[in-house]
Motif scaffolding. Structure first.
Motif, mmCIF file in Angstrom:
data_model
loop_
_atom_site.group_PDB
_atom_site.id
_atom_site.type_symbol
_atom_site.label_atom_id
_atom_site.label_comp_id
_atom_site.label_asym_id
_atom_site.label_seq_id
_atom_site.Cartn_x
_atom_site.Cartn_y
_atom_site.Cartn_z
ATOM 1 N N ALA A 30 38.962 22.189 23.080
ATOM 2 C CA ALA A 30 39.974 21.405 23.670
ATOM 3 C C ALA A 30 39.163 20.638 24.901
ATOM 4 O O ALA A 30 39.357 19.662 25.113
ATOM 5 C CB ALA A 30 41.130 21.948 24.073
ATOM 6 N N GLU A 31 38.658 21.472 25.889
ATOM 7 C CA GLU A 31 38.385 21.117 27.137
ATOM 8 C C GLU A 31 36.933 20.868 27.117
ATOM 9 O O GLU A 31 36.279 20.109 28.176
ATOM 10 C CB GLU A 31 38.601 22.227 28.039
ATOM 11 C CG GLU A 31 40.148 22.429 28.402
ATOM 12 C CD GLU A 31 40.658 21.224 29.052
ATOM 13 O OE1 GLU A 31 40.558 20.771 30.147
ATOM 14 O OE2 GLU A 31 41.435 20.532 28.074
ATOM 15 N N ASP A 32 35.812 21.320 26.524
ATOM 16 C CA ASP A 32 34.491 21.265 26.864
ATOM 17 C C ASP A 32 33.557 21.900 25.582
ATOM 18 O O ASP A 32 33.125 23.019 25.556
ATOM 19 C CB ASP A 32 34.195 22.079 28.002
ATOM 20 C CG ASP A 32 32.603 22.009 28.585
ATOM 21 O OD1 ASP A 32 31.941 21.223 27.869
ATOM 22 O OD2 ASP A 32 32.323 22.688 29.518
ATOM 23 N N ALA A 33 33.751 21.046 24.629
ATOM 24 C CA ALA A 33 33.061 21.628 23.269
ATOM 25 C C ALA A 33 31.565 22.046 23.489
ATOM 26 O O ALA A 33 31.174 22.879 22.504
ATOM 27 C CB ALA A 33 33.341 20.487 22.171
ATOM 28 N N ASN A 34 30.895 21.411 24.139
ATOM 29 C CA ASN A 34 29.514 21.565 24.587
ATOM 30 C C ASN A 34 29.330 22.620 25.602
ATOM 31 O O ASN A 34 28.292 22.738 26.234
ATOM 32 C CB ASN A 34 28.912 20.201 24.606
ATOM 33 C CG ASN A 34 28.583 19.172 23.562
ATOM 34 O OD1 ASN A 34 28.830 19.789 22.182
ATOM 35 N ND2 ASN A 34 28.961 17.904 23.985
ATOM 36 N N PHE A 35 30.275 23.525 25.911
ATOM 37 C CA PHE A 35 30.166 24.504 26.928
ATOM 38 C C PHE A 35 29.057 25.302 26.972
ATOM 39 O O PHE A 35 28.241 25.545 28.051
ATOM 40 C CB PHE A 35 31.436 25.374 27.033
ATOM 41 C CG PHE A 35 31.511 26.411 27.845
ATOM 42 C CD1 PHE A 35 31.508 26.102 29.312
ATOM 43 C CD2 PHE A 35 31.397 27.903 27.266
ATOM 44 C CE1 PHE A 35 31.573 26.989 30.116
ATOM 45 C CE2 PHE A 35 31.431 28.750 28.261
ATOM 46 C CZ PHE A 35 31.631 28.473 29.885
ATOM 47 N N CYS A 36 28.413 25.964 25.850
ATOM 48 C CA CYS A 36 27.339 26.724 25.726
ATOM 49 C C CYS A 36 26.055 25.738 25.803
ATOM 50 O O CYS A 36 25.027 26.405 25.798
ATOM 51 C CB CYS A 36 27.310 27.535 24.469
ATOM 52 S SG CYS A 36 28.641 28.791 24.551
#
Length: 235
Positions: free
Chosen positions: A82-88
């Motif tokens: 929801a917030e940051d799909a590319n977090f990793c």
């Protein structure tokens, strides 16, 4: 001539002393800030500036810290979707999201989960250039010191899910009467769907629009699990 030379020399000495004091002050602030960030990398933040403000306003808030092992992976993936799909994949800043936000006239945010953790854990709320500048300086420091899993763990424990309800455990109990560890995908997606406007949305009494958003988030969570974009925090 001799007096003028002495006055100039005295002024230069005073400026040097002033500059040394300023530099020393800046160094102390930097060391303290890095130490604070490093401390929260291993110790649960006892509170945040926003929680303090809300406790003062409301009289009480609800928050129960839970380690990542006691938070459902469903919620972790749903919030990232929801917030940051590319977090990793990023190192604190998602440049594609920032460019998209600028292209849309800043009508939507481009902040990553990492930036939100810095804002919520260390800084104050509201939009201002000084806060954004500090956020921009502190985010890469946090990314170097903390693991991605730790960033997400802190986020899930300090983010607001309803007025005065902070963190995954308090939210799971508040909305569904279950522990954070037992959230199913539907519940997790609805919790993620109330972000970033939890006071205007309800996970337990969702509107049709929120249900649609939650379904989209659930699909996104399945996608990041399938394509490996959860590897930095999933176990």
């Amino acid at each position: 001539m001799a007096r003028k030379t002495k006055r100039k020399a005295k002024k230069r000495t005073l400026w040097r002393r002033a500059l040394r004091l300023v530099l020393r002050g800046v160094l102390i602030v930097v060391v303290l800030a890095v130490g604070w960030i490093a401390l929260y990398g291993v110790v649960a933040p006892p509170t945040t500036p926003y929680m303090i403000a809300e406790r003062s306003r409301l009289g009480a808030i609800t928050q129960v810290w839970r380690p990542m092992e006691e938070i459902s992976p469903n919620l972790a993936r749903a919030v990232v979707a929801a917030e940051d799909a590319n977090f990793c994949l990023h190192s604190g800043f998602d440049m594609d999201a920032i460019r998209a936000a600028i292209a849309e006239g800043m009508r939507r945010g481009g902040s990553t989960i990492s930036q939100q953790v810095v804002k919520n854990a260390f800084l104050w709320q509201g939009r201002s250039w000084p806060r954004k500048a500090l956020e921009g300086l502190m985010t890469p420091v946090m990314e170097v010191i903390w693991t991605k899993r730790r960033v997400l763990e802190v986020y899930l424990n300090i983010v607001e899910f309803d007025e005065g309800i902070f963190g995954a455990e308090a939210a799971a109990q508040h909305y569904f009467g279950v522990s954070a560890a037992d959230l199913n995908m539907t519940q997790a997606a609805r919790l993620a769907a109330v972000l970033p406007n939890p006071r205007e949305r309800s996970a337990s009494s969702p509107t049709a629009a929120l249900r649609d958003r939650a379904e989209s988030i659930a699909d996104g969570a399945a996608t990041i699990r399938a394509d490996g974009r959860d590897t930095c925090f999933a176990r």
